[in-house]
Motif scaffolding. Structure first.
Motif, PDB file in Angstrom:
ATOM      1  N   ARG A 180     -36.543   6.053 -29.554  1.00 51.75           N
ATOM      2  CA  ARG A 180     -35.685   5.011 -30.114  1.00 51.75           C
ATOM      3  C   ARG A 180     -35.878   4.927 -31.618  1.00 51.75           C
ATOM      4  O   ARG A 180     -34.934   4.634 -32.357  1.00 51.75           O
ATOM      5  CB  ARG A 180     -35.990   3.654 -29.463  1.00 51.75           C
ATOM      6  CG  ARG A 180     -37.323   3.053 -29.896  1.00 51.75           C
ATOM      7  CD  ARG A 180     -37.878   2.057 -28.894  1.00 51.75           C
ATOM      8  NE  ARG A 180     -39.017   1.310 -29.450  1.00 51.75           N
ATOM      9  CZ  ARG A 180     -40.237   1.784 -29.571  1.00 51.75           C
ATOM     10  NH1 ARG A 180     -40.507   3.032 -29.201  1.00 51.75           N
ATOM     11  NH2 ARG A 180     -41.202   1.038 -30.069  1.00 51.75           N
ATOM     12  N   SER A 230     -32.922   6.074 -34.387  1.00 54.35           N
ATOM     13  CA  SER A 230     -32.477   5.118 -35.400  1.00 54.35           C
ATOM     14  C   SER A 230     -32.637   5.685 -36.809  1.00 54.35           C
ATOM     15  O   SER A 230     -31.729   5.581 -37.644  1.00 54.35           O
ATOM     16  CB  SER A 230     -33.267   3.807 -35.274  1.00 54.35           C
ATOM     17  OG  SER A 230     -33.066   3.206 -34.012  1.00 54.35           O
ATOM     18  N   CYS A 284     -35.115  -2.505 -31.887  1.00 57.64           N
ATOM     19  CA  CYS A 284     -35.594  -1.445 -31.004  1.00 57.64           C
ATOM     20  C   CYS A 284     -36.364  -2.062 -29.841  1.00 57.64           C
ATOM     21  O   CYS A 284     -37.495  -2.530 -30.012  1.00 57.64           O
ATOM     22  CB  CYS A 284     -36.475  -0.471 -31.776  1.00 57.64           C
ATOM     23  SG  CYS A 284     -35.579   0.510 -32.990  1.00 57.64           S
ATOM     24  N   CYS A 291     -28.586   3.743 -26.831  1.00 60.87           N
ATOM     25  CA  CYS A 291     -28.731   3.640 -28.283  1.00 60.87           C
ATOM     26  C   CYS A 291     -27.356   3.407 -28.890  1.00 60.87           C
ATOM     27  O   CYS A 291     -26.409   4.141 -28.590  1.00 60.87           O
ATOM     28  CB  CYS A 291     -29.343   4.915 -28.861  1.00 60.87           C
ATOM     29  SG  CYS A 291     -31.075   5.165 -28.420  1.00 60.87           S
TER      30      CYS A 291
END
Length: 327
Positions: free
Chosen positions: A72, A76, A185, A256
């Motif tokens: 994650r 990002s 997150c 995501c």
């Protein structure tokens, strides 16, 4: 397979989440949240366990990109670099201008200025995993930081005004329209209600610059269609706030998403109006919201467990889907 320590750490985190949700059902969400953030012993243990779990156990499995929970962070950071450093935000700006022109909306990009290092607000950071990226200028905030690189603060209640103020390693105030990126997150599922999750996203909108990114990852081990309607409701709700979703990926264990703060929120509202379906509401629910032992909530849970049709996938990236999901 998870070892004994891995299971122990994960079970503790899950128990904290469950206790918070149960408390919310008994005393109300706001009271439960205030009680929770005042319990420093629990918060401190949670932070230590989260850092240990992420840095020791998740990163150890980094070879499997589909089930790596810590990816994650990489997802990002990589998306933010592509968006800002490689200037893909220009393409989204042009698209927004085009939509605005077609429906007679004024768009203003005078403040859409980005330069490296890009300012990132990591909410619920715990141990500041983004600090390893030199193209990011990170301000990490958490209820109970795991180390001194993270500042203490409750993002749901911190004032958002004309300046960022930090005293004694605590966030006293955040500056509006000042961050290039805000990251959630594995955060929203920690927050115990749709209303508070919406408040977190609204605060994210306030602190972001025009054209800035809200990057959200949330765990989900089911196949992409299982919670597709919930994810569509997230997109609808964030569009009403003024966010345009520009990226979505479903991995084996998580969703995501990347949302762009529109220059004119009506551009995003237009999408929401055109794509609204009967089940959509201004809400950010997670599957756990329906796992409450009372008849009314169980009825609501059954109502969301509808058969998945191919049409449900029309907003999702088909190239990332296994064909077995569509049979």
């Amino acid at each position: 397979m998870a070892d004994e320590e891995h299971r122990h750490l994960a079970d503790y985190l899950k128990d904290v989440h469950l206790t918070l949700r149960k408390s919310s059902a008994v005393v109300g969400v706001n009271t439960a949240w205030l009680n929770h953030i005042s319990n420093k012993d629990v918060l401190s243990t949670y932070a230590q366990y989260m850092e240990k779990l992420a840095t020791t156990h998740w990163e150890k499995n980094s070879s499997d990109q589909l089930c790596l929970a810590s990816s994650r962070i990489k997802w990002s950071a990589d998306f933010a670099y592509e968006y800002f450093a490689n200037k893909s935000f220009m393409r989204h700006r042009e698209k927004e201008i085009d939509i605005g022109n077609k429906i007679n909306l004024k768009t203003n990009f005078e403040n859409e200025l980005f330069s490296e290092p890009f300012k990132l607000l990591d909410v619920g950071s715990c141990y500041n995993p983004f600090k390893v990226y030199d193209y990011l200028d990170v301000l990490a905030i958490d209820l109970c930081p795991a180390n001194n690189s993270v500042y203490e603060g409750d993002f749901l209640h911190v004032p958002i005004e004309t300046d960022t103020i930090i005293l004694d390693n605590k966030i006293k105030q955040l500056k509006e329209n000042s961050f290039d990126i805000v990251t959630f997150c594995f955060l929203l599922e920690y927050i115990p209600s749709s209303e508070l999750r919406i408040k977190a996203c609204e605060n994210g909108y306030k602190v972001l610059k025009v054209g800035g990114l809200l990057l959200i990852s949330t765990p989900d081990s089911k196949h992409v269609g299982a919670n597709s309607k919930l994810m569509k409701c997230w997109r609808y709700t964030l569009a009403i706030m003024g966010f345009s979703r520009i990226k979505y990926e479903k991995f084996k264990h998580m969703h995501c998403m990347a949302f762009r703060k529109c220059s004119n929120k009506e551009v995003a509202v237009r999408w929401a109006t055109l794509h609204k379906e009967p089940y959509m509401a201004y809400s950010i629910h997670i599957p756990q919201d329906y796992n409450i032992n009372n008849k009314e909530e169980n009825v609501r849970c059954k109502a969301t467990s509808v058969k998945v049709e191919i049409e449900d996938f029309r907003e999702l990236p088909f190239n990332n889907l296994s064909q077995t999901f569509l049979k």
